[in-house]
Design a protein around this motif. Structure first.
Motif, PDB file in Angstrom:
ATOM      1  N   ASP A  13     -11.731  74.312 -39.790  1.00  0.00           N
ATOM      2  CA  ASP A  13     -12.472  74.759 -38.612  1.00  0.00           C
ATOM      3  C   ASP A  13     -13.943  74.921 -38.966  1.00  0.00           C
ATOM      4  N   GLY A  66     -15.180  73.264 -31.566  1.00  0.00           N
ATOM      5  CA  GLY A  66     -15.418  74.689 -31.752  1.00  0.00           C
ATOM      6  C   GLY A  66     -16.890  75.033 -31.707  1.00  0.00           C
ATOM      7  N   VAL A 106     -12.555  77.926 -29.670  1.00  0.00           N
ATOM      8  CA  VAL A 106     -12.032  76.638 -30.123  1.00  0.00           C
ATOM      9  C   VAL A 106     -11.173  76.069 -28.992  1.00  0.00           C
ATOM     10  N   TYR A 151      -8.623  81.104 -35.528  1.00  0.00           N
ATOM     11  CA  TYR A 151      -9.615  80.148 -35.063  1.00  0.00           C
ATOM     12  C   TYR A 151     -10.803  79.981 -35.997  1.00  0.00           C
ATOM     13  N   ARG A 164      -9.989  69.034 -31.940  1.00  0.00           N
ATOM     14  CA  ARG A 164     -10.497  70.363 -31.614  1.00  0.00           C
ATOM     15  C   ARG A 164     -12.020  70.340 -31.574  1.00  0.00           C
TER      16      ARG A 164
END
Length: 425
Positions: free
Chosen positions: A166, A342, A328, A159, A340
């Motif tokens: 990310d 996060g 996430v 993650y 996504r």
């Protein structure tokens, strides 16, 4: 970063003999105004916008059974905020410590990976960047040698580990205290061995440090080196996978103790310079790393670490202790299953000796405001939303709030916004 392979119990698939993948990433990042009553050589400046661009080819072939040979030529261009200075938990891991206005090329990775099966159950390996598709034994030995990133093998996290996909903050993609061996672009030369047995994995590696702290040139003879060791346990909770890792590093090279550099400067009246008090010594650190899927769409991660704060950090950044936690969430609930969102919360700290050094005008790997009369922990919150535009293109909006940048209560808080465009095939 290495692609995180997806495993599935399925019919055997033929092994790939070769593959070519590519990626390109643009990050435009800016910071607004904030309190800045004074500054030093390594301070973050308010009100600025910078951009970075990189494009990488992942070229792989299977020279013999179980082996993979990979080369990653890359083009880089651009600058981080304040030339990638001013915050220990720097807000863009896509910004290298070397910025240039014109594009330039480097061979960032050139390595061979040998996988030795130990028999028993088999699993499929999905093809990806730096990973040929095929089959492998679940129980296996993997040896990687050449030029690659320490983070390709150690401190991985499903993650929070890839600034192209990310979180962007340096202290989120890796443990902030992990002073991993690297040149100014984040790569080293060395060898790593991994043993996978059931739910357990054991990793050990040796890598060249830079010739000088935060340097562009690596040692070639392991005269200054790092040893890394990691143990990992993979598990499932209510059918949801997770992993726990503990990583130890040991750096051996010519380093300075902060108090030695201070004592020499006070005795001679000369400017503070840790290069004058560097001598062979060892610096160690350890950190914990957790990832856990909570539902099919939601995952949690956490890291916490500590490193020897009496000795200067060498190749990563100025963090002696760090903790992070985050999550996430995939966008299935709003019919955007490939999107996504996060959130990461990070706290970074330094030792008392490190504070004295910075308050006396010392310069670190990334920070140094000229003085530090009112020190405090760096506190960082990062929030991103990554939207899948096409199967090959993703756009991300990233926001970070940084309290006490450079551990300085007199400066900040700094609010940083970024747009990231990432294409891959």
């Amino acid at each position: 970063m290495f692609a995180l392979p997806a495993f599935a119990q399925a019919a055997d698939q033929p092994a790939q003999d070769w593959a070519i993948h590519g990626q390109a990433t643009l990050v435009v990042q800016g910071v607004g105004g904030f309190a800045s009553p004074y500054g030093g050589a390594n301070s973050l400046a308010p009100r600025q916008v910078k951009e970075t661009v990189d494009a990488t080819a992942f070229i792989g072939a299977r020279p013999w059974k179980g082996a993979e040979l990979w080369a990653n030529p890359e083009m880089d261009q651009g600058f981080g905020l304040s030339n990638t200075l001013g915050v220990a938990g720097f807000p863009s891991a896509e910004a290298y410590k070397v910025g240039r206005a014109s594009p330039y090329f480097r061979l960032q990775r050139l390595f061979v990976r040998q996988t030795i099966g130990l028999g028993g159950a088999r699993e499929n390996v999905a093809p990806g960047a730096n990973q040929l598709g095929g089959m492998r034994d679940v129980d296996r030995i993997v040896i990687t040698a050449g030029k690659f990133g320490v983070g390709d093998v150690f401190d991985t996290n499903a993650y929070a580990h890839d600034p192209r996909g990310d979180f962007l903050n340096w202290a989120a993609v890796d443990a902030g205290t992990f002073d991993y061996a690297a040149d100014a672009w984040g790569y080293s030369t060395g060898i790593a061995a991994e043993l996978y047995r059931g739910a357990w994995a054991l990793r050990i590696g040796g890598f060249n440090l830079s010739k000088v702290p935060n340097g562009e040139t690596l040692e070639r003879d392991f005269s200054q080196y790092q040893i890394d060791a990691e143990i990992e346990h993979r598990h499932a909770i209510a059918g949801h996978p997770g992993a726990v890792r503990v990583t130890l590093f040991r750096n051996r090279g010519r380093f300075s103790r902060f108090d030695d550099a201070l004592a020499l400067a006070q005795a001679t009246g000369n400017p503070l310079d840790p290069a004058l008090t560097r001598r062979p010594m060892t610096r160690i650190g350890v950190h914990f790393n957790l990832e856990q899927e909570l539902t099919s769409d939601l995952g949690l991660f956490a890291r916490a670490g500590i490193a020897d704060g009496a000795i200067e950090p060498y190749d990563f950044t100025d963090i002696d202790r760090s903790a992070q936690i985050g999550a996430v969430l995939r966008g299935s609930r709003w019919r955007r299953k490939d999107d996504r969102i996060g959130l990461a919360l990070i706290a970074n700290g330094i030792s008392a000796a490190h504070r004295r050094y910075l308050d006396a005008g010392g310069i670190g790997v990334l920070i140094g405001d000229g003085r530090l009369p009112h020190a405090g922990a760096e506190q960082i919150a990062e929030l991103f939303y990554a939207a899948r535009i096409t199967p090959a293109l993703e756009a991300t909006i990233d926001a970070q709030h940084i309290a006490n940048p450079g551990y300085n209560r007199d400066r900040g808080p700094a609010n940083v916004l970024a747009l990231r465009l990432h294409a891959a095939f």
